[in-house]
Design a protein around this motif. Structure first.
Motif, PDB file in Angstrom:
ATOM      1  N   TYR A  42      57.663   3.838   4.120  1.00 50.92           N
ATOM      2  CA  TYR A  42      56.418   3.953   3.355  1.00 50.92           C
ATOM      3  C   TYR A  42      55.347   4.706   4.139  1.00 50.92           C
ATOM      4  O   TYR A  42      54.405   5.237   3.560  1.00 50.92           O
ATOM      5  N   GLY A  43      55.482   4.704   5.472  1.00 50.26           N
ATOM      6  CA  GLY A  43      54.505   5.408   6.291  1.00 50.26           C
ATOM      7  C   GLY A  43      54.374   6.862   5.894  1.00 50.26           C
ATOM      8  O   GLY A  43      53.267   7.427   5.871  1.00 50.26           O
ATOM      9  N   GLU A  44      55.506   7.505   5.571  1.00 47.03           N
ATOM     10  CA  GLU A  44      55.472   8.916   5.165  1.00 47.03           C
ATOM     11  C   GLU A  44      54.725   9.077   3.848  1.00 47.03           C
ATOM     12  O   GLU A  44      53.899   9.983   3.690  1.00 47.03           O
ATOM     13  N   PHE A  64      47.647  -0.145  -1.209  1.00 42.37           N
ATOM     14  CA  PHE A  64      46.826  -0.140  -2.424  1.00 42.37           C
ATOM     15  C   PHE A  64      45.361   0.129  -2.109  1.00 42.37           C
ATOM     16  O   PHE A  64      44.605   0.518  -2.989  1.00 42.37           O
ATOM     17  N   ILE A  65      44.954  -0.140  -0.869  1.00 42.53           N
ATOM     18  CA  ILE A  65      43.540  -0.003  -0.500  1.00 42.53           C
ATOM     19  C   ILE A  65      43.328   1.160   0.460  1.00 42.53           C
ATOM     20  O   ILE A  65      42.418   1.150   1.278  1.00 42.53           O
ATOM     21  N   ALA A  66      44.185   2.173   0.340  1.00 43.03           N
ATOM     22  CA  ALA A  66      44.121   3.324   1.251  1.00 43.03           C
ATOM     23  C   ALA A  66      42.744   3.968   1.270  1.00 43.03           C
ATOM     24  O   ALA A  66      42.291   4.455   2.312  1.00 43.03           O
ATOM     25  N   ILE A  76      40.410   2.508   4.001  1.00 43.84           N
ATOM     26  CA  ILE A  76      40.874   2.428   5.389  1.00 43.84           C
ATOM     27  C   ILE A  76      40.461   3.680   6.152  1.00 43.84           C
ATOM     28  O   ILE A  76      40.624   4.806   5.670  1.00 43.84           O
ATOM     29  N   LYS A  77      39.935   3.490   7.329  1.00 44.59           N
ATOM     30  CA  LYS A  77      39.566   4.611   8.183  1.00 44.59           C
ATOM     31  C   LYS A  77      40.832   5.332   8.653  1.00 44.59           C
ATOM     32  O   LYS A  77      41.811   4.685   9.014  1.00 44.59           O
ATOM     33  N   ASN A  78      40.785   6.654   8.663  1.00 43.38           N
ATOM     34  CA  ASN A  78      41.924   7.478   9.101  1.00 43.38           C
ATOM     35  C   ASN A  78      43.232   6.993   8.473  1.00 43.38           C
ATOM     36  O   ASN A  78      44.187   6.633   9.167  1.00 43.38           O
ATOM     37  N   ILE A  93      47.549   3.548   8.090  1.00 44.07           N
ATOM     38  CA  ILE A  93      48.348   2.790   7.119  1.00 44.07           C
ATOM     39  C   ILE A  93      49.775   2.627   7.619  1.00 44.07           C
ATOM     40  O   ILE A  93      50.328   1.518   7.655  1.00 44.07           O
ATOM     41  N   GLY A  94      50.396   3.746   8.032  1.00 43.91           N
ATOM     42  CA  GLY A  94      51.761   3.669   8.550  1.00 43.91           C
ATOM     43  C   GLY A  94      51.884   2.772   9.763  1.00 43.91           C
ATOM     44  O   GLY A  94      52.825   1.975   9.884  1.00 43.91           O
TER      45      GLY A  94
END
Length: 488
Positions: free
Chosen positions: A65-67, A263-265, A268-270, A275-276
């Motif tokens: 999912y990181g990608e 879902f909350i991307a 989120i900073k950077n 996220i990944g």
């Protein structure tokens, strides 16, 4: 006016994101589901194997999912990935299932789990305390069937409303609740594991591992009379594979919701990096804790005590063995902390999916707007309403069993989307690429397909109802598309 704020504010750090991953995963499952796993698979080796298989699949999916999160660093997560990989219909079917039961059903189940363990401290909050009860008929065993509302259900609804209200006040409040409660439950779970290692019982441990790979299936002799006793049968071959798949319904539920951070991307900073990284760190921490907790169960409880723990509360039985009667209250408080923090993360993240769907014209129009605190207030409250109705229905546990098949199916589709997008968008920016591609993502897809096929074969009650929920979304999608065209 509420409509003046049209975009999310990136205020969450890597630590915040990691706490959302871990906090959304750890609810009540790890403290309960090992009993059902043991009844399905029957040995120490297979109990740990089920958790290791689930942990491997979870970590592999998170790394994959990181990608996707780096390619599409915006609110909506899995809904967006499926829409971009396939088409809007596939994305909507996930979003519909997410709204109908995946997220809302999980919120309801975790809320009622909070109430059940709160009843250890305040008995009046018990699910046995029926506030409303009306007999509606009899079941197959001629036992009366009631529609009832218990104190536990009321407390669960009030908890969901409180956390929903808190999250409408802005992401910072939800962030602090998440960080504090997730940190507390991680430390508490670590403390339970440490206490269990100190209370290690060599005799119990060696007895549990004496026939570590002798798989058995435990069943009631009389489904209408639980006091009639149990039968234990050895399982091998395809029956063993079916037992593993049935067992994983519980471990998958316990390890689910790690994707909520995607879902909350937008907050989120950077996000392309964090996220990944948060997905990897959060799932790794939880996987290690889950396997360790089960090793503790095996170190202090005989297999029979794990399989037949009172109301499946394995952690309570383990705490009682470790700390005596006071352990019951310690674990009750610990699970209350765990479920409180878990629901906060689920509530915070879920509403962002509906917000993104609404912007695409595929959900209630009001859900597309943000309130004065830059959060999707309407989406939060509509999610609260459905979760509350599921609490009252008393069917949230059944729904979660049914949807495990669908959850894994959508995970497999999403990870297959990586292969599709590599061909569909070869020149797209990929700040992070799926670890172990193409081997690890392919292994996950094969394992997920095997899990789904085995459930269809051995536990059809867990599959067809979930598929029906998904398929109901098809006519709803076309109605939504038609209304979108009509309304311009």
């Amino acid at each position: 006016m509420d409509e003046k704020i049209t975009s999310f504010k990136p205020t969450l750090s890597l630590f915040d994101a990691t706490m959302i991953v871990a906090g959304s995963m750890i609810g009540s499952g790890i403290f309960i589901v090992s009993a059902d796993i043991t009844r399905n698979i029957g040995s120490a080796g297979w109990l740990i194997a089920v958790w290791l298989i689930t942990g491997f699949m979870t970590l592999t999916a998170a790394l994959s999912y990181g990608e996707l999160s780096a390619m599409f660093p915006k609110a909506g997560g899995q809904y967006v990935y499926l829409k971009e990989s396939y088409n809007p219909l596939v994305g909507f079917l996930y979003g519909w299932s997410f709204f109908a039961v995946i997220q809302t059903g999980t919120i309801a189940a975790v809320g009622v789990a909070f109430s059940k363990f709160a009843a250890y401290l305040i008995p009046a909050l018990s699910e046995d305390n029926k506030i409303i009860q009306v007999q509606t008929g009899t079941d197959a065993c001629n036992a009366p069937v009631f529609f009832s509302i218990s104190a536990a259900q009321i407390v669960a609804i009030l908890l969901i409303m409180l956390l929903t209200y808190t999250n409408t006040k802005g992401v910072k409040g939800g962030k602090w609740i998440q960080n504090i409660f997730t940190s507390a439950k991680l430390l508490s779970l670590f403390g339970l594991i440490l206490a269990g290692l100190l209370a290690f019982n060599p005799a119990i441990w060696h007895a549990n591992w004496a026939n570590a790979w002798h798989a058995t299936k435990t069943s009631l002799l009389d489904v209408c009379n639980s006091s009639a006793g149990f039968s234990v049968a050895t399982i091998t071959g395809t029956a063993l594979l079916g037992g593993i798949a049935a067992s994983m319904v519980g471990s998958v539920f316990s390890s689910d919701a790690w994707n909520n951070v995607t879902f909350i991307a937008g907050e989120i900073k950077n996000p392309k990096k964090n996220i990944g990284l948060s997905l990897f760190l959060g799932t790794l921490i939880v996987t290690v804790l889950y396997v360790s907790a089960n090793l503790v169960y095996l170190a202090v409880l005989p297999m029979d005590s794990i399989a037949h723990a009172d109301k499946d509360r394995v952690a309570v039985a383990a705490s009682n063995a470790i700390m005596g009667n006071i352990g019951t209250y310690v674990i009750a408080v610990m699970i209350m902390i765990s479920t409180f923090g878990c629901n906060n993360g689920l509530i915070l993240a879920g509403a962002r999916v509906y917000n993104t769907m609404a912007k695409d014209g595929l959900f209630f129009k009001q859900a597309a707007t943000l309130n004065k605190n830059a959060v999707p207030g309407f989406a939060l409250w509509i999610q609260c309403l459905v979760a509350a109705l599921l609490c009252l229905s008393g069917k949230y546990g059944d729904l979660l069993d049914m949807i495990s098949f669908v959850v894994v199916m959508f995970y497999a589709l999403t990870i297959a989307g990586i292969f599709i997008l590599r061909k569909k968008m070869p020149d797209a920016e990929r700040p992070y690429k799926a670890f172990g591609y193409p081997i690890l993502p392919a292994i996950y897809i094969v394992m997920a397909i095997a899990f789904c096929i085995l459930l269809i074969a051995f536990k059809p009650a867990f599959t067809w109802p979930g598929l029906i929920i998904v398929l109901i979304g098809i006519p709803i999608y076309y109605i939504a598309v038609r209304n979108k065209k009509v309304n311009g």
